[in-house]
Design an enzyme around this catalytic site. Structure first.
Site, PDB file in Angstrom:
ATOM      1  N   GLY A 280      29.392  44.573  50.415  1.00  0.00           N
ATOM      2  CA  GLY A 280      29.593  45.402  49.230  1.00  0.00           C
ATOM      3  C   GLY A 280      30.401  44.759  48.122  1.00  0.00           C
ATOM      4  O   GLY A 280      31.093  45.442  47.373  1.00  0.00           O
TER       5      GLY A 280
ATOM      6  N   ASN B  13      29.204  43.350  45.408  1.00  0.00           N
ATOM      7  CA  ASN B  13      28.641  43.825  44.140  1.00  0.00           C
ATOM      8  C   ASN B  13      29.036  45.283  43.881  1.00  0.00           C
ATOM      9  O   ASN B  13      29.302  45.671  42.749  1.00  0.00           O
ATOM     10  CB  ASN B  13      27.122  43.671  44.120  1.00  0.00           C
ATOM     11  CG  ASN B  13      26.693  42.282  43.677  1.00  0.00           C
ATOM     12  OD1 ASN B  13      27.143  41.771  42.663  1.00  0.00           O
ATOM     13  ND2 ASN B  13      25.823  41.656  44.456  1.00  0.00           N
TER      14      ASN B  13
ATOM     15  N   ASN C 294      17.712  45.947  40.600  1.00  0.00           N
ATOM     16  CA  ASN C 294      18.110  45.103  41.718  1.00  0.00           C
ATOM     17  C   ASN C 294      18.780  43.846  41.170  1.00  0.00           C
ATOM     18  O   ASN C 294      18.467  43.401  40.078  1.00  0.00           O
ATOM     19  CB  ASN C 294      16.865  44.702  42.530  1.00  0.00           C
ATOM     20  CG  ASN C 294      17.204  43.808  43.712  1.00  0.00           C
ATOM     21  OD1 ASN C 294      18.118  44.086  44.479  1.00  0.00           O
ATOM     22  ND2 ASN C 294      16.468  42.720  43.871  1.00  0.00           N
TER      23      ASN C 294
ATOM     24  N   HIS D 157      19.230  39.847  42.081  1.00  0.00           N
ATOM     25  CA  HIS D 157      18.675  38.797  42.945  1.00  0.00           C
ATOM     26  C   HIS D 157      19.417  37.493  42.645  1.00  0.00           C
ATOM     27  O   HIS D 157      19.608  37.151  41.476  1.00  0.00           O
ATOM     28  CB  HIS D 157      17.170  38.629  42.688  1.00  0.00           C
ATOM     29  CG  HIS D 157      16.553  37.616  43.592  1.00  0.00           C
ATOM     30  ND1 HIS D 157      16.264  37.894  44.917  1.00  0.00           N
ATOM     31  CD2 HIS D 157      16.201  36.326  43.393  1.00  0.00           C
ATOM     32  CE1 HIS D 157      15.755  36.802  45.484  1.00  0.00           C
ATOM     33  NE2 HIS D 157      15.707  35.848  44.576  1.00  0.00           N
TER      34      HIS D 157
END
Length: 199
Positions: free
Chosen positions: A12, A14, A108, A110
């Protein structure tokens, strides 16, 4: 106020960058309404708890088949009534029923500069291993909208990170997180919350 739901599978980091971004005012006009993890042991759940954000665990292991899990996952998502869903290291394929329900409202992060090193099989350290094996001098991270392909949705923002000569997949992963991911995700959320466009 943009209601944001964050989906996580692991540590976690981010998620923490987003929590800190809201707390510091770097992310504005945003409320973190919930966290969903597919992993009961994810440290991200502890981060959510400390920040006072409600969290739920929906694990594929608890369901007889994928369809039942997908329905349970969608129900859990809907229970938070989010305006935006942020995949912050969520290692489960997002079911099509959820993509249909939240079209252009799922983003999202990436850990590469899409279209490089993305798609099926490219996640976590595998991305950085591939970048080093290819010998690229620049990598980075990308925030994009989620569609029914893998890492194929429209790109929102990207940030480049230099590859150092003595990098290992681990050191490169750490630098991409610090220099790109933890900056990009809060910036993208704040941009969407304030409905600023990039053009």
């Amino acid at each position: 106020m943009l209601k944001v739901l964050i989906m996580v599978s692991g540590g976690g980091t981010n998620l923490q960058a987003i929590i800190d971004g809201v707390a510091s005012g770097k992310i504005t006009n945003t409320e973190l309404v919930g966290v969903i993890s597919n992993n009961q042991g994810a440290y991200a759940l502890e981060r959510a708890k400390v920040a006072g954000i409600p969290a739920k665990v929906v694990s594929p292991k608890d369901y007889e088949n994928r369809d039942l899990f997908n329905e349970a996952l969608l129900a859990a998502v809907q229970s938070f009534e989010p305006d935006l869903i942020v995949l912050a290291g969520f290692l489960v394929v997002i079911p099509e029923i959820m993509i249909d329900a939240y079209e252009n409202r799922i983003i999202n992060i990436h850990p590469s500069l899409i279209p490089s090193f993305c798609g099926t099989g490219y996640y976590g350290l595998k991305v950085h291993e591939a970048a080093l094996a290819r010998g690229v001098k620049v990598t980075g991270a990308t925030v994009h909208y989620v569609d029914k392909g893998t890492d194929t949705g429209p790109i929102i923002m990207q940030k480049a990170v230099s590859v150092q000569e003595n990098d290992t997949p681990k050191t490169l992963q750490q630098r991409v997180m610090e220099e790109a991911e933890w900056q990009l995700l809060p910036a993208a959320i704040s941009m969407i919350a304030n409905q600023q466009t990039m053009d």
